[in-house]
Design a protein around this motif. Sequence first.
Motif, mmCIF file in Angstrom:
data_model
loop_
_atom_site.group_PDB
_atom_site.id
_atom_site.type_symbol
_atom_site.label_atom_id
_atom_site.label_comp_id
_atom_site.label_asym_id
_atom_site.label_seq_id
_atom_site.Cartn_x
_atom_site.Cartn_y
_atom_site.Cartn_z
ATOM 1 N N PHE A 317 29.307 63.220 39.751
ATOM 2 C CA PHE A 317 29.625 64.259 38.677
ATOM 3 C C PHE A 317 29.409 63.461 37.151
ATOM 4 O O PHE A 317 29.912 62.219 37.013
ATOM 5 N N ARG A 318 28.942 64.336 36.259
ATOM 6 C CA ARG A 318 28.606 63.843 34.885
ATOM 7 C C ARG A 318 29.115 65.240 34.004
ATOM 8 O O ARG A 318 28.525 66.298 34.295
ATOM 9 N N LEU A 319 29.706 64.610 32.846
ATOM 10 C CA LEU A 319 29.839 65.706 31.850
ATOM 11 C C LEU A 319 28.747 65.407 30.975
ATOM 12 O O LEU A 319 28.692 64.170 30.221
ATOM 13 N N ILE A 320 28.087 66.319 30.517
ATOM 14 C CA ILE A 320 26.941 66.239 29.519
ATOM 15 C C ILE A 320 27.077 67.371 28.503
ATOM 16 O O ILE A 320 27.661 68.496 28.557
ATOM 17 N N GLY A 321 26.807 66.990 27.299
ATOM 18 C CA GLY A 321 26.698 67.957 26.114
ATOM 19 C C GLY A 321 26.021 67.509 24.855
ATOM 20 O O GLY A 321 25.354 66.456 24.802
ATOM 21 N N GLU A 322 25.639 68.550 24.094
ATOM 22 C CA GLU A 322 24.851 68.179 22.961
ATOM 23 C C GLU A 322 25.163 69.181 21.642
ATOM 24 O O GLU A 322 25.728 70.252 21.666
ATOM 25 N N ILE A 323 25.269 68.627 20.534
ATOM 26 C CA ILE A 323 25.336 69.268 19.280
ATOM 27 C C ILE A 323 24.280 68.922 18.369
ATOM 28 O O ILE A 323 23.682 67.952 18.178
ATOM 29 N N SER A 324 23.916 70.193 18.065
ATOM 30 C CA SER A 324 22.378 70.178 16.960
ATOM 31 C C SER A 324 22.837 70.724 15.571
ATOM 32 O O SER A 324 23.387 71.830 15.491
ATOM 33 N N ILE A 325 22.330 70.101 14.433
ATOM 34 C CA ILE A 325 22.706 70.552 13.300
ATOM 35 C C ILE A 325 21.266 70.477 12.647
ATOM 36 O O ILE A 325 20.721 69.533 12.453
ATOM 37 N N GLY A 326 20.661 71.608 11.957
ATOM 38 C CA GLY A 326 19.546 71.698 11.351
ATOM 39 C C GLY A 326 19.395 72.832 10.166
ATOM 40 O O GLY A 326 20.471 73.533 10.003
ATOM 41 N N ALA A 327 18.312 72.921 9.643
ATOM 42 C CA ALA A 327 18.072 73.895 8.666
ATOM 43 C C ALA A 327 16.594 74.321 8.716
ATOM 44 O O ALA A 327 15.682 73.303 8.870
ATOM 45 N N SER A 328 16.363 75.481 8.604
ATOM 46 C CA SER A 328 14.828 76.089 8.617
ATOM 47 C C SER A 328 14.799 76.981 7.642
ATOM 48 O O SER A 328 15.572 77.763 7.261
ATOM 49 N N GLY A 329 13.542 76.925 6.991
ATOM 50 C CA GLY A 329 13.423 77.989 5.738
ATOM 51 C C GLY A 329 11.682 78.183 5.499
ATOM 52 O O GLY A 329 11.052 77.436 5.846
ATOM 53 N N ILE A 330 11.559 79.216 4.691
ATOM 54 C CA ILE A 330 10.079 79.516 4.547
ATOM 55 C C ILE A 330 10.043 79.737 3.108
ATOM 56 O O ILE A 330 11.089 80.384 2.344
ATOM 57 N N SER A 331 9.030 79.089 2.523
ATOM 58 C CA SER A 331 8.805 79.203 0.980
ATOM 59 C C SER A 331 9.247 80.548 0.432
ATOM 60 O O SER A 331 8.595 81.782 0.768
ATOM 61 N N GLY A 332 9.815 80.511 -0.553
ATOM 62 C CA GLY A 332 10.253 81.841 -1.195
ATOM 63 C C GLY A 332 11.666 82.375 -0.908
ATOM 64 O O GLY A 332 12.078 83.313 -1.216
ATOM 65 N N THR A 333 12.148 81.798 0.309
ATOM 66 C CA THR A 333 13.247 82.620 1.017
ATOM 67 C C THR A 333 14.490 81.362 0.890
ATOM 68 O O THR A 333 14.125 80.276 1.169
ATOM 69 N N PRO A 334 15.495 81.960 1.245
ATOM 70 C CA PRO A 334 16.853 80.655 1.081
ATOM 71 C C PRO A 334 16.581 80.220 2.686
ATOM 72 O O PRO A 334 16.128 80.743 3.681
ATOM 73 N N ALA A 335 16.935 79.075 2.632
ATOM 74 C CA ALA A 335 16.936 78.235 3.933
ATOM 75 C C ALA A 335 18.066 78.747 4.910
ATOM 76 O O ALA A 335 19.374 79.200 4.524
ATOM 77 N N LEU A 336 17.905 78.684 6.125
ATOM 78 C CA LEU A 336 18.952 79.171 7.114
ATOM 79 C C LEU A 336 19.393 77.782 7.860
ATOM 80 O O LEU A 336 18.661 77.038 8.590
ATOM 81 N N ASN A 337 20.840 77.744 7.792
ATOM 82 C CA ASN A 337 21.484 76.456 8.527
ATOM 83 C C ASN A 337 21.715 77.021 10.006
ATOM 84 O O ASN A 337 22.031 78.144 10.264
ATOM 85 N N ILE A 338 21.474 75.978 10.966
ATOM 86 C CA ILE A 338 21.662 76.303 12.248
ATOM 87 C C ILE A 338 22.554 75.221 12.923
ATOM 88 O O ILE A 338 22.525 74.050 12.651
ATOM 89 N N LEU A 339 23.532 75.628 13.531
ATOM 90 C CA LEU A 339 24.589 74.816 14.444
ATOM 91 C C LEU A 339 24.636 75.245 15.711
ATOM 92 O O LEU A 339 24.904 76.461 16.164
ATOM 93 N N THR A 340 24.174 74.495 16.789
ATOM 94 C CA THR A 340 24.383 74.919 18.261
ATOM 95 C C THR A 340 25.059 73.666 18.837
ATOM 96 O O THR A 340 24.955 72.406 18.716
ATOM 97 N N ALA A 341 25.686 74.066 20.088
ATOM 98 C CA ALA A 341 26.447 73.019 20.720
ATOM 99 C C ALA A 341 26.438 73.610 22.375
ATOM 100 O O ALA A 341 26.566 74.803 22.262
ATOM 101 N N SER A 342 26.354 72.633 23.019
ATOM 102 C CA SER A 342 26.215 72.972 24.384
ATOM 103 C C SER A 342 27.378 72.001 25.439
ATOM 104 O O SER A 342 27.451 71.003 24.828
ATOM 105 N N LEU A 343 27.936 72.350 26.387
ATOM 106 C CA LEU A 343 28.872 71.499 27.213
ATOM 107 C C LEU A 343 28.354 71.893 28.634
ATOM 108 O O LEU A 343 28.633 73.042 28.965
ATOM 109 N N GLY A 344 28.268 71.165 29.342
ATOM 110 C CA GLY A 344 28.178 71.399 30.991
ATOM 111 C C GLY A 344 28.541 70.044 31.646
ATOM 112 O O GLY A 344 28.727 69.146 31.497
ATOM 113 N N ALA A 345 28.582 70.400 32.972
ATOM 114 C CA ALA A 345 28.719 69.362 34.115
ATOM 115 C C ALA A 345 27.688 69.438 34.994
ATOM 116 O O ALA A 345 26.995 70.293 35.468
ATOM 117 N N LEU A 346 27.191 68.147 35.517
ATOM 118 C CA LEU A 346 25.950 67.799 36.324
ATOM 119 C C LEU A 346 26.691 67.441 37.583
ATOM 120 O O LEU A 346 27.417 66.381 37.638
#
Length: 471
Positions: A317-346
């Motif tokens: 058994f293994r407990l696995i997880g991931e946290i991602s923090i990022g930002a994405s944008g197109i020129s001329g538009t405000p940047a979009l902040n992204i936060l994702t998290a996952s938790l699971g068991a293998l």
Amino acid sequence: MIKTARLIVLTVFALSTSCTVGPDYKKPEIDAPPHFVSQDIFDSLNQGRSDKEFSASWWKGFSDLTLDQLVLSGLEKNFQVAAARSRLNEASARVALAGAGNKLQSGAGLDGDLEGERELNQGEDTKTASITGSLDFALALDVAGRIARGVEAARAGEESARAELRGLVLGVSSEITREYLRLRGTQRQLDLLTESVHLQEKTLSVVKNRYEAGLSPELDMRRAETSVENLRAGIPRLIESLTNSRNRLASLTGEYPGAYESLLKEHKDIPVYQGRVPKLVPLDVLTQRPDIRQNEEDLKQAVARIGVTEADYYPNFRLIGEISIGASGISGTPALNILTASLGALIEQVLTNGGARKAGVDIAIAQAEEALANYQQGLREASEEVESSLAAIKSSVGRQTSLQKVVQSSEISFYQAETLYQQGLISFLNVVDAQRVLANAEQSLAAERTNYATEIATLFRVLGTEVETGT
């Protein structure tokens, strides 16, 4: 999402409180006898020494500064001891390695991207940029106790290496002491033999004078010459033994042969042990001897490995997880902040592997049975060694008493024979025989005193006397 995470946490808690598979170690019964057969030897060795305390640096009981210097040098520089210290360091690191699988494993990553696009008609540029940082982790859940048993086995291996080191320290100190005592004993024998040769040379001179004066036959002179050369023939053998002892002491103390030619050149008498000897019963010896401790730790390690192999029948058994923090944008538009998290068991489970798991368990059980047999046999051999050492000491005491009387009687017989021969009352054959008996008696007494001293050093080794290892 919250319900799922809660369910995973509860599952993890339930699994982490599961039992550890495999047998728990139980110390085997020693069932040692209450006393040694020659237990009374301890009292005789300590007779008249009630005011002296036993020291772990037992070799100092010989009150010989040169011996002290050699033993300390050996404990510092002997390469077998150095190798054992390295094995102990390795075993300690293996404990940390075995426990690493039960700790949180984590990693980090950073990813960036920049793209550009130009429209053919209007000729406008569009740029897209993104950057993402991630943190992932995994935690093994030791449900069946595979990691716990592995750590248990590694710790037993560490203690086994520590016991091996103590055994080597004791063995090296004992061997240096024994070799040094043999060297002093050989020097004493060489001195006695040299004196005997000089004595017989004087006798030969007397016989030659009588032969030249016509008072003795040529046969007497030839017998005297033969007697002198027979004694002289023993000198090279003793010199060879002295050379070998010096070289052996050099090797035991981490030096090359020739290192102690000056230090050990002067002849000295055989040191006599003046310290106390610990009065132990079999149970004391069998619980403190380093080799017995090592055998027991090897048994602990083998028992723990049964649990490691049995754990292969259970899922991982293994407990696995991931946290991602990022930002994405197109020129001329405000940047979009992204936060994702996952938790699971293998969960991983081997369904069948051709009987390899069962074979692994059978091997581990057989190895544990072998380790138990080695431990039990070691107990009996250790007790036998102590009995043999005590019996040898008792025998040596009796032999020394008799040989001392032989030397005294032989000295009187020789001087009487020499006097009677000069007076012409006996043949020279009687003188030769008396000289031979005296020389042999002196050599035998010196050899037995050496043997007694080395048996004292052996006794400390077989008793498992604690010596400081420096760790």
